[in-house]
Design a protein around this motif. Structure first.
Motif, short mmCIF file in Angstrom:
data_model
loop_
_atom_site.label_atom_id
_atom_site.label_comp_id
_atom_site.label_asym_id
_atom_site.label_seq_id
_atom_site.Cartn_x
_atom_site.Cartn_y
_atom_site.Cartn_z
N GLY A 1 -10.45 23.94 -25.31
CA GLY A 1 -9.02 23.92 -25.83
C GLY A 1 -9.28 23.13 -27.37
N ALA A 2 -8.13 23.06 -28.16
CA ALA A 2 -7.86 22.47 -29.40
C ALA A 2 -8.87 22.98 -30.29
CB ALA A 2 -8.41 20.82 -29.21
N GLU A 3 -8.80 22.64 -31.73
CA GLU A 3 -9.33 23.02 -32.86
C GLU A 3 -10.97 22.51 -32.55
OE1 GLU A 3 -7.84 20.97 -36.28
OE2 GLU A 3 -6.05 22.14 -36.00
N GLU A 4 -11.74 23.35 -33.15
CA GLU A 4 -13.15 22.90 -33.05
C GLU A 4 -13.59 21.35 -33.46
OE1 GLU A 4 -17.30 23.19 -31.85
OE2 GLU A 4 -15.43 24.99 -31.67
N ALA A 5 -13.00 20.78 -34.42
CA ALA A 5 -13.14 19.59 -35.02
C ALA A 5 -12.82 18.60 -33.83
CB ALA A 5 -12.57 19.26 -36.44
N HIS B 1 -15.36 24.68 -25.27
CA HIS B 1 -15.07 25.80 -26.19
C HIS B 1 -13.65 25.47 -26.59
CE1 HIS B 1 -14.26 29.82 -27.89
NE2 HIS B 1 -15.35 30.14 -27.44
N HIS B 2 -13.39 25.89 -28.11
CA HIS B 2 -12.36 25.55 -28.74
C HIS B 2 -11.00 26.62 -28.22
CE1 HIS B 2 -12.43 29.23 -31.09
NE2 HIS B 2 -13.53 29.02 -31.51
N GLY B 3 -9.82 26.53 -28.72
CA GLY B 3 -8.80 27.00 -28.08
C GLY B 3 -8.41 28.11 -28.93
N PHE B 4 -8.95 28.42 -30.05
CA PHE B 4 -8.49 29.87 -30.57
C PHE B 4 -9.59 30.84 -30.40
CE2 PHE B 4 -7.12 25.74 -32.62
CZ PHE B 4 -5.63 26.12 -33.02
N VAL C 1 -8.35 21.55 -19.48
CA VAL C 1 -8.20 22.97 -20.34
C VAL C 1 -6.82 22.21 -21.21
CG1 VAL C 1 -6.96 25.30 -20.40
CG2 VAL C 1 -8.54 24.24 -18.41
N ALA C 2 -7.02 22.24 -22.44
CA ALA C 2 -6.12 21.58 -23.62
C ALA C 2 -5.47 22.62 -24.33
CB ALA C 2 -6.71 20.47 -24.40
#
Length: 243
Positions: A108-112, A134-137, A159-160
């Protein structure tokens, strides 16, 4: 275990300490577990969306993430002992993971933000083994995230993705996994990464963390409007004498 029903959502009657102990036992026994940390917003969403309510009810445990839920249980004469919030639960699980060298995966969340959260965990909990993230997008239908998690066999999966996506994602893929604690943690990665500041302890103890967050993020006002609707519905449940 005892459950307290609030507007159809079955909350587990537990303290944070007892619940963390229970989850540690389930990790040792490799009992796959789906946890929902539900605040009034999630309860209202479940009451508006039958499919989402079914997902919530299929979870192994639903905890009281928010003072509004605790107050509602008291109003219904079926009190819960305390809040068992997503962020505090994540922190306690990471403390235990640090001691027992558990394997952790973050989704989840943005990669940064994701990378920042991972860095923070490594700094504060060096005994934790972060096996992946893994990012959330991502494309909901075309990705290998669930397959990777199954292959990596983490003990804890945070899981965010925000509601309702995080609960939907866990429910959709839960049958694929053989072990692991899966928990939706909303914006917790943002707090870990330092992107969002958590309310100081004074505000937390005064049960005004929601107000502090509103002051810091006025855009949350629309989401907060679910609270008066929640209170109205709880009073309706009380008047009907349903539990």
């Amino acid at each position: 275990m005892k459950r307290v029903s609030i507007l159809g959502v079955p909350f587990i009657h537990t303290t944070m300490k007892d619940f963390i102990y229970l989850l540690q036992e389930r990790i040792v026994q490799k009992e796959k577990t789906f946890i929902v940390t539900a605040n009034p917003e999630i309860v209202m969403k479940a009451n508006e969306d039958e499919d989402y309510m079914n997902i919530i009810r299929k979870a192994n445990f639903v905890t009281a993430d928010g003072i509004g839920v605790v107050k509602a249980a008291k109003l219904l004469n079926d009190p819960l002992p305390e809040r068992v919030t997503g962020f505090d639960m994540m922190q306690e699980l990471l403390k235990a993971a640090d001691q027992h060298h558990h394997r952790v995966y973050l989704l989840g969340a943005e990669e940064a933000v994701l990378q920042g959260a991972m860095t923070k965990i490594v700094e504060e909990f060096p005994g934790v083994e972060i096996v992946g993230g893994h990012h959330g997008f991502f494309d909901w239908e075309q990705n290998d995230i669930a397959s990777d998690i199954k292959r990596l066999e983490p003990d804890l999966v945070f899981v965010a993705l925000g509601l309702p996506r995080q609960e939907q994602w866990i429910a959709q893929h839960f049958a694929l996994f053989e072990k692991g604690i899966f928990i939706g943690v909303g914006g917790c990665f943002d707090v870990l990464a330092g992107k969002v500041e958590r309310a100081p302890e004074f505000w937390q103890k005064a049960n005004l963390e929601w107000f502090y967050r509103l002051m810091k993020q006025p855009t949350r006002l629309k989401r907060m409007l679910a609270l008066p609707h929640f209170v109205f519905k709880v009073y309706g449940q009380k008047l009907k004498g349903k539990k």
